[in-house]
Design a protein around this motif. Structure first.
Motif, PDB file in Angstrom:
ATOM      1  N   GLY A 183       0.816  -1.211   0.000  1.00 22.27           N
ATOM      2  CA  GLY A 183       0.000   0.000   0.000  1.00 22.27           C
ATOM      3  C   GLY A 183       0.847   1.257   0.000  1.00 22.27           C
ATOM      4  N   SER A 184       0.442   2.234  -0.804  1.00 21.34           N
ATOM      5  CA  SER A 184       1.132   3.521  -0.887  1.00 21.34           C
ATOM      6  C   SER A 184       0.119   4.642  -0.687  1.00 21.34           C
ATOM      7  N   PRO A 185       0.540   5.771  -0.135  1.00 21.43           N
ATOM      8  CA  PRO A 185      -0.393   6.885   0.098  1.00 21.43           C
ATOM      9  C   PRO A 185      -0.840   7.516  -1.209  1.00 21.43           C
ATOM     10  N   PRO A 186      -2.049   8.072  -1.248  1.00 22.34           N
ATOM     11  CA  PRO A 186      -2.524   8.767  -2.456  1.00 22.34           C
ATOM     12  C   PRO A 186      -1.749  10.051  -2.676  1.00 22.34           C
ATOM     13  N   LEU A 187      -1.816  10.562  -3.881  1.00 20.13           N
ATOM     14  CA  LEU A 187      -1.050  11.749  -4.242  1.00 20.13           C
ATOM     15  C   LEU A 187      -1.750  13.041  -3.846  1.00 20.13           C
ATOM     16  N   PHE A 188      -3.057  12.986  -3.614  1.00 15.19           N
ATOM     17  CA  PHE A 188      -3.808  14.205  -3.331  1.00 15.19           C
ATOM     18  C   PHE A 188      -4.001  14.363  -1.832  1.00 15.19           C
ATOM     19  N   THR A 189      -3.637  15.515  -1.309  1.00 13.24           N
ATOM     20  CA  THR A 189      -3.689  15.756   0.130  1.00 13.24           C
ATOM     21  C   THR A 189      -5.115  15.731   0.677  1.00 13.24           C
ATOM     22  N   SER A 190      -6.109  16.049  -0.150  1.00 14.20           N
ATOM     23  CA  SER A 190      -7.487  16.051   0.337  1.00 14.20           C
ATOM     24  C   SER A 190      -7.950  14.658   0.732  1.00 14.20           C
ATOM     25  N   GLU A 191      -7.319  13.633   0.160  1.00 14.84           N
ATOM     26  CA  GLU A 191      -7.681  12.265   0.484  1.00 14.84           C
ATOM     27  C   GLU A 191      -6.926  11.754   1.696  1.00 14.84           C
ATOM     28  N   VAL A 192      -5.912  12.467   2.134  1.00 13.87           N
ATOM     29  CA  VAL A 192      -5.042  11.984   3.188  1.00 13.87           C
ATOM     30  C   VAL A 192      -5.383  12.575   4.534  1.00 13.87           C
ATOM     31  N   GLY A 193      -5.682  13.860   4.588  1.00 15.55           N
ATOM     32  CA  GLY A 193      -5.941  14.504   5.864  1.00 15.55           C
ATOM     33  C   GLY A 193      -4.656  15.035   6.463  1.00 15.55           C
ATOM     34  N   ALA A 194      -4.486  14.829   7.797  1.00 12.00           N
ATOM     35  CA  ALA A 194      -3.281  15.305   8.479  1.00 12.00           C
ATOM     36  C   ALA A 194      -2.082  14.484   8.036  1.00 12.00           C
ATOM     37  N   VAL A 195      -1.091  15.163   7.470  1.00 10.46           N
ATOM     38  CA  VAL A 195       0.070  14.466   6.923  1.00 10.46           C
ATOM     39  C   VAL A 195       1.334  15.268   7.201  1.00 10.46           C
ATOM     40  N   THR A 196       2.459  14.600   6.958  1.00 12.97           N
ATOM     41  CA  THR A 196       3.743  15.285   6.826  1.00 12.97           C
ATOM     42  C   THR A 196       4.181  15.118   5.374  1.00 12.97           C
ATOM     43  N   ILE A 197       5.320  15.673   5.051  1.00  8.73           N
ATOM     44  CA  ILE A 197       5.831  15.574   3.689  1.00  8.73           C
ATOM     45  C   ILE A 197       7.071  14.686   3.692  1.00  8.73           C
ATOM     46  N   CYS A 198       7.078  13.694   2.837  1.00  7.20           N
ATOM     47  CA  CYS A 198       8.253  12.824   2.702  1.00  7.20           C
ATOM     48  C   CYS A 198       9.350  13.605   2.005  1.00  7.20           C
ATOM     49  N   LYS A 199      10.522  13.669   2.632  1.00  5.32           N
ATOM     50  CA  LYS A 199      11.614  14.471   2.079  1.00  5.32           C
ATOM     51  C   LYS A 199      12.231  13.832   0.832  1.00  5.32           C
ATOM     52  N   ARG A 200      11.937  12.559   0.573  1.00 10.33           N
ATOM     53  CA  ARG A 200      12.475  11.895  -0.617  1.00 10.33           C
ATOM     54  C   ARG A 200      11.459  11.878  -1.755  1.00 10.33           C
ATOM     55  N   CYS A 201      10.208  11.570  -1.422  1.00  5.85           N
ATOM     56  CA  CYS A 201       9.172  11.562  -2.463  1.00  5.85           C
ATOM     57  C   CYS A 201       8.648  12.967  -2.745  1.00  5.85           C
ATOM     58  N   ILE A 202       8.834  13.879  -1.784  1.00  5.76           N
ATOM     59  CA  ILE A 202       8.233  15.216  -1.853  1.00  5.76           C
ATOM     60  C   ILE A 202       6.731  15.057  -2.103  1.00  5.76           C
ATOM     61  N   ALA A 203       6.100  14.244  -1.256  1.00  4.54           N
ATOM     62  CA  ALA A 203       4.685  13.940  -1.404  1.00  4.54           C
ATOM     63  C   ALA A 203       4.080  13.762  -0.015  1.00  4.54           C
ATOM     64  N   PRO A 204       2.748  13.846   0.113  1.00  7.89           N
ATOM     65  CA  PRO A 204       2.113  13.670   1.425  1.00  7.89           C
ATOM     66  C   PRO A 204       2.415  12.297   2.028  1.00  7.89           C
ATOM     67  N   LYS A 205       2.652  12.297   3.323  1.00 12.55           N
ATOM     68  CA  LYS A 205       2.953  11.052   4.032  1.00 12.55           C
ATOM     69  C   LYS A 205       2.034  10.939   5.240  1.00 12.55           C
ATOM     70  N   PRO A 206       1.027  10.041   5.209  1.00 13.78           N
ATOM     71  CA  PRO A 206       0.083   9.892   6.330  1.00 13.78           C
ATOM     72  C   PRO A 206       0.781   9.336   7.568  1.00 13.78           C
ATOM     73  N   PRO A 207       0.097   9.336   8.705  1.00 15.50           N
ATOM     74  CA  PRO A 207       0.665   8.741   9.920  1.00 15.50           C
ATOM     75  C   PRO A 207       1.009   7.263   9.713  1.00 15.50           C
ATOM     76  N   ARG A 208       2.082   6.820  10.353  1.00 15.28           N
ATOM     77  CA  ARG A 208       2.564   5.438  10.330  1.00 15.28           C
ATOM     78  C   ARG A 208       3.122   5.044   8.968  1.00 15.28           C
ATOM     79  N   THR A 209       3.254   5.998   8.053  1.00 15.38           N
ATOM     80  CA  THR A 209       3.823   5.724   6.734  1.00 15.38           C
ATOM     81  C   THR A 209       5.304   6.075   6.742  1.00 15.38           C
ATOM     82  N   HIS A 210       6.111   5.242   6.092  1.00 15.11           N
ATOM     83  CA  HIS A 210       7.553   5.475   6.035  1.00 15.11           C
ATOM     84  C   HIS A 210       8.056   5.176   4.628  1.00 15.11           C
TER      85      HIS A 210
END
Length: 375
Positions: free
Chosen positions: A129-156
């Motif tokens: 499983g991978s996080p979606p690309l659109f932030t509206s589908e994710v909610g509270a996130v951080t940004i992955c410094k390698r993917c430069i994409a939204p990163k949900p909780p517990r995602t690495h």
């Protein structure tokens, strides 16, 4: 004499002044380097990661390219164990004419085999499983410094797969896949059923192994066969054969069929027994993590957080832990009409309860972490 002393002191003073000025320039140089490279987020861990980056890169590349080989290795070793059991171990019990024992071995063994094959196949083929690309589908996130994409909780981010993985536990080379949200259950069930299978085979093979391995004559004879190419041993064997041509240690004592049987039984027991020990430790570790509502990565993060909050007198509790039983119920996806007997003890492709993006949080544990409950 006075002039000599005076000249010596002047020389020492000049050397001292030069040394002081060199120290001053060195301190200015260090200050300039630190001012240019200063980062409020830097730490010893960040410096260590930067220094070890070439090593990590090498390990990631090796794991990526050796993954398919590990999958083939697991398949071949499992197949060899099953074939030896069919052609050598099972006929031994059938020959004893113990109907109940044979019935149990066949039913229980095939139940384990079906579960092992199913869960291993699903663990290899199911995407974690991978996080979606659109932030509206994710909610509270951080940004992955390698993917430069939204990163949900517990995602690495997995450096081997080069992508973010939902609830990532680790990258498993034996699966050639990341262990994440959607295949974590398959990984654990494969470990449990494989552990039960190797233990089952080890116990079944033990009577044959004891008879073959602890038979001094057979073991000694096979030992001589392996050492026969050595000059001294070969001469000793030939001399012994010449003395007793009718009772030759190699030619009469160990026939080709007995030798093959001896080898496969020794191989079967040592392989399954060693896997039982190694896999047993790994399985117990993952069961312990799941009982606490953690992954392997979160275990390290939570320990660091626990140490940090302990310094300010706060007890850290994992916000994703709901207790031993509830943690396993969530992990195994036992909700609605799903049951342990049907969906865990037998092959099942049901999906987890959570979606891997938004997670339920234990509110009492969350309030504890925010400082409402102190030591």
């Amino acid at each position: 004499m006075y002039a000599i002393k005076r000249g010596f002191f002047r020389l020492m003073r000049r050397i001292e002044d030069k040394f002081s000025s060199c120290c001053t320039y060195f301190q200015l140089f260090i200050f300039a380097i630190r001012s240019v490279s200063f980062n409020s987020f830097s730490s010893k861990n960040a410096l260590f990661d930067a220094a070890m980056e070439p090593v990590f890169w090498t390990v990631d590349k090796v794991a990526k390219y050796l993954g398919p080989m590990f999958v083939v290795m697991v398949t071949c070793l499992t197949t060899s164990v099953v074939l030896i059991y069919y052609f050598y171990v099972l006929p031994y019990y059938i020959g004893d004419e113990v109907g109940f024992v044979v019935f149990f071995l066949v039913i229980y063994g095939h139940w384990l085999l079906v579960n092992i094959i199913f869960n291993y196949y699903k663990g290899v083929r199911t995407l974690p499983g991978s996080p979606p690309l659109f932030t509206s589908e994710v909610g509270a996130v951080t940004i992955c410094k390698r993917c430069i994409a939204p990163k949900p909780p517990r995602t690495h981010h997995c450096s081997v797969c080069n992508k973010c993985v939902l609830k990532m536990d680790h990258h498993c080379p034996w699966l050639n896949n990341c262990v994440g949200h959607f295949n974590h259950r398959y990984f654990l069930q494969f470990c449990v059923f494989m552990l039960m299978g190797t233990l089952f085979v080890s116990i079944s093979v033990w009577p044959l192994f004891k008879e073959e391995f602890f038979d001094i004559e057979k073991t000694y004879a096979n030992f001589l066969r392996y050492l026969a190419p050595i000059k001294g041993v070969a001469n000793a064997v030939k001399a012994e054969n010449n003395k007793n041509p009718e009772h030759s240690i190699i030619n009469n004592m160990v026939k080709e069929k007995e030798s093959t049987f001896h080898k496969v039984i020794i191989y079967e027991f040592f392989l399954t027994f060693s896997v039982t020990i190694a896999l047993g430790i790994l399985t117990c570790w993952h069961v312990y993590l799941i009982s606490r509502g953690e992954t392997s990565i979160e275990r390290y993060i939570n320990n660091e957080e626990r140490k940090r909050l302990k310094k300010v007198g706060v007890v850290y509790k994992n916000p994703y832990s709901f207790g031993f039983v509830e943690n396993f119920r969530i992990f195994l996806g036992l909700t609605n009409k799903r049951t342990f007997w049907r969906h865990i003890l037998f092959p099942s492709s049901h999906v987890p309860i959570e979606d891997g993006i938004v997670w339920s949080i234990h509110q009492d544990n969350l309030r504890t972490n925010n400082g409402f409950k102190h030591v």
